[in-house]
Design a protein around this motif. Sequence first.
Motif, PDB file in Angstrom:
ATOM      1  N   ASP A 151      38.551   4.951  -4.675  1.00 21.46           N
ATOM      2  CA  ASP A 151      39.499   3.854  -4.457  1.00 21.46           C
ATOM      3  C   ASP A 151      39.214   3.148  -3.138  1.00 21.46           C
ATOM      4  N   ASP A 191      44.317   3.330  -9.418  1.00 19.73           N
ATOM      5  CA  ASP A 191      44.151   2.723 -10.739  1.00 19.73           C
ATOM      6  C   ASP A 191      44.094   1.204 -10.638  1.00 19.73           C
ATOM      7  N   VAL A 218      49.114   2.669 -14.993  1.00 18.45           N
ATOM      8  CA  VAL A 218      48.996   2.923 -13.560  1.00 18.45           C
ATOM      9  C   VAL A 218      49.760   4.190 -13.188  1.00 18.45           C
ATOM     10  N   GLU A 219      49.066   5.090 -12.491  1.00 16.30           N
ATOM     11  CA  GLU A 219      49.701   6.274 -11.921  1.00 16.30           C
ATOM     12  C   GLU A 219      49.730   6.204 -10.398  1.00 16.30           C
ATOM     13  N   LYS A 256      46.916  -2.224 -18.125  1.00 10.07           N
ATOM     14  CA  LYS A 256      46.329  -0.975 -17.617  1.00 10.07           C
ATOM     15  C   LYS A 256      47.427  -0.021 -17.175  1.00 10.07           C
ATOM     16  N   GLU A 289      40.758   0.149  -8.671  1.00 13.66           N
ATOM     17  CA  GLU A 289      39.583   0.312  -9.528  1.00 13.66           C
ATOM     18  C   GLU A 289      39.416  -0.894 -10.441  1.00 13.66           C
ATOM     19  N   GLU A 290      40.508  -1.387 -10.990  1.00 13.04           N
ATOM     20  CA  GLU A 290      40.445  -2.542 -11.885  1.00 13.04           C
ATOM     21  C   GLU A 290      40.091  -3.808 -11.116  1.00 13.04           C
TER      22      GLU A 290
END
Length: 342
Positions: free
Chosen positions: A314, A252, A247-248, A245, A255-256
């Motif tokens: 988040d 992120d 990621v920024e 995934k 959420e996963e």
Amino acid sequence: MDVEELRQRLQFEPDALPLSSQSLKVCKIDFDKVDSAFDWLEQADNHHLICLSDPLYPPLLQQIYDPPSMLFVKGQVNGLLAPSIAIVGSRNMSLHGADTAANLARDLSSYGFSITSGMAAGIDGAAHKAVVANNGVTLAVLGCGVDVVYPKRHKSLYDDIQQDGCIISEFWPKVSPVAGHFPKRNRVVSGLSLGTVVIEAARKSGSLITARLAMEQNREVFAVPGSTIAGYHQGCHDLIKNGAKLVEDAADIIEELGCLSEYHLVQLHHRHHIQASEMSNLPFPSQLASLLASVGYETTTVDAVVEHSGKPIDLVLVELLELELQGWVAVVPGGYVRLKRS
């Protein structure tokens, strides 16, 4: 502790071994090392030896293919109980990489995750330092004895980590760092963690070993992208192409992990050593009241919880996970349902 007690702690008791391997395994015990280990254990209250059958042994690590038979732990052993995320990356990090590691580690720590890494120079150290500065929990897994500071420049970091977190090693005290130890160390880093975040990894980076091990352990893998020209991002880009995934920011990752499988949730319950029968005795976390009020006794979507609570997604995902761990809500197809009144 005598020899028989030692054998029991190290799981070498004859009744527990196949007959064909009893004598071989017992003969392989180096009692000089055992004596050294007991000397180390007696030196301080924050020295711990955790065997595979110990209730404090991290359940997620226990589930990997080849878990260490024992862990030497220095610091706050309860630091092993919080759900953890690993952050790894280049030893020769850029300033941007250092800031990225620090920001992710700090934000994830603020949401209640511990941060696991290998205390190496570069990204590892930046992640540990950010958590320490945030008064969070960070776990450092060493490729040497738990009493050996490596690299030596991290002596103050080594001490600081133990205030709220801990130093971990499967190697006996006084064992020096050698190249062959670090792949073994990496499997523990990923094995302790729900997911592994890779920052600034070249194609031949050791961090990719940790990412591969995480995949083999059925854990989540995250990668931070960077310049397509600079070579020290190519490994991260390859991971993203292969399913990691992108990621920024911490959202992120959260959420996963907010969509954890039921299997991982069971492991988290075990990590906190809370039995189902004890859930109703836990005090309700008042800071979660508004979020709990947003979850109905019928299926409630995450989007509906976000809209009703007015909180960012988040934070909603983290708080829903906490409510689930404490038995207030449950995951169902399409969202969440509330299980009891506060």
